[in-house]
Design a protein around this motif. Structure first.
Motif, PDB file in Angstrom:
ATOM      1  N   TYR A  78       0.854  -1.282  -0.043  1.00  0.00           N
ATOM      2  CA  TYR A  78       0.104  -0.003   0.086  1.00  0.00           C
ATOM      3  C   TYR A  78       0.896   1.264  -0.044  1.00  0.00           C
ATOM      4  CZ  TYR A  78      -3.717  -3.082   1.590  1.00  0.00           C
ATOM      5  OH  TYR A  78      -4.490  -4.291   1.769  1.00  0.00           O
ATOM      6  N   VAL A  79       0.439   2.236  -0.747  1.00  0.00           N
ATOM      7  CA  VAL A  79       1.153   3.706  -0.590  1.00  0.00           C
ATOM      8  C   VAL A  79       0.408   4.526   0.163  1.00  0.00           C
ATOM      9  CG1 VAL A  79       1.706   5.512  -2.013  1.00  0.00           C
ATOM     10  CG2 VAL A  79       2.024   3.360  -3.076  1.00  0.00           C
TER      11      VAL A  79
ATOM     12  N   GLU B 189      -9.643  -0.338   4.126  1.00  0.00           N
ATOM     13  CA  GLU B 189      -9.406  -1.176   2.737  1.00  0.00           C
ATOM     14  C   GLU B 189      -8.250  -2.370   3.184  1.00  0.00           C
ATOM     15  OE1 GLU B 189      -6.756  -0.787  -1.533  1.00  0.00           O
ATOM     16  OE2 GLU B 189      -7.075   0.738  -0.257  1.00  0.00           O
ATOM     17  N   VAL B 190      -7.422  -1.880   4.165  1.00  0.00           N
ATOM     18  CA  VAL B 190      -6.461  -2.832   4.710  1.00  0.00           C
ATOM     19  C   VAL B 190      -7.223  -4.003   5.447  1.00  0.00           C
ATOM     20  CG1 VAL B 190      -4.458  -3.314   6.220  1.00  0.00           C
ATOM     21  CG2 VAL B 190      -4.620  -1.299   4.815  1.00  0.00           C
ATOM     22  N   LEU B 191      -8.246  -3.553   6.479  1.00  0.00           N
ATOM     23  CA  LEU B 191      -8.893  -4.752   6.993  1.00  0.00           C
ATOM     24  C   LEU B 191      -9.598  -5.643   5.960  1.00  0.00           C
ATOM     25  CD1 LEU B 191     -10.101  -5.666   9.788  1.00  0.00           C
ATOM     26  CD2 LEU B 191     -11.871  -3.945   9.227  1.00  0.00           C
TER      27      LEU B 191
ATOM     28  N   SER C 230     -10.434 -10.977   3.840  1.00  0.00           N
ATOM     29  CA  SER C 230     -10.266 -11.766   2.526  1.00  0.00           C
ATOM     30  C   SER C 230      -9.180 -12.671   2.496  1.00  0.00           C
ATOM     31  CB  SER C 230     -10.460 -11.093   1.267  1.00  0.00           C
ATOM     32  OG  SER C 230     -11.236 -10.195   1.208  1.00  0.00           O
ATOM     33  N   PHE C 231      -7.899 -12.328   2.904  1.00  0.00           N
ATOM     34  CA  PHE C 231      -6.588 -13.113   2.885  1.00  0.00           C
ATOM     35  C   PHE C 231      -6.803 -14.309   3.994  1.00  0.00           C
ATOM     36  CE2 PHE C 231      -2.385 -14.630   3.864  1.00  0.00           C
ATOM     37  CZ  PHE C 231      -1.811 -14.600   2.500  1.00  0.00           C
TER      38      PHE C 231
END
Length: 130
Positions: free
Chosen positions: A105-106, A113-115, A120-121
């Motif tokens: 991520y930038v 979004e990270v969560l 998902s991962f």
């Protein structure tokens, strides 16, 4: 996500590290913070076994790539299931895989979004041992 989820956040921007940590802690995550790569490496070598490692790429003489390498070298039971690199530097044509991470991520980073990406991962990864 359940309360047994854990992460290590390493970023020399203390405010960002604390903000991300507070966000994930408010959602039931156990969060450890490190402000330097050396501190993160010491925690990993000391037995900290986070499911998720989030590290800044450029954090001093020892950078995020070294933190990732140390994490990836841990025994499987201690190795993070997910490695995320964040950076304030735009890196053209560089992918997460180029940095041996799962996501790149930038900054500024959107924690929702990270969560979502973490959820998902990890949905495809076995739950942590009790």
């Amino acid at each position: 996500m359940n309360a047994t989820r854990s992460m290590l956040i390493c970023d020399d921007e203390e405010e960002l590290a604390h903000e991300l940590g507070e966000y994930f802690a408010s959602l039931g995550w156990h969060v450890a913070l490190a402000i330097t790569a050396e501190e993160a490496i010491a925690q990993l070598r000391g037995g900290l076994a986070p499911q998720v490692l989030i590290t800044d790429l450029r954090i001093g003489a020892v950078d995020g790539r070294q933190v990732v390498a140390e994490a990836r070298a841990l025994p499987p039971a201690l190795c993070p299931a997910l490695v995320i690199i964040i950076t304030g530097h735009v890196m053209h044509n560089v992918t997460a895989a180029d940095l041996d991470s799962d996501f790149l991520y930038v900054k500024p980073v959107d924690p929702t979004e990270v969560l979502d990406d973490i959820g998902s991962f990890l949905a495809g990864v076995a739950p942590p041992p009790a």
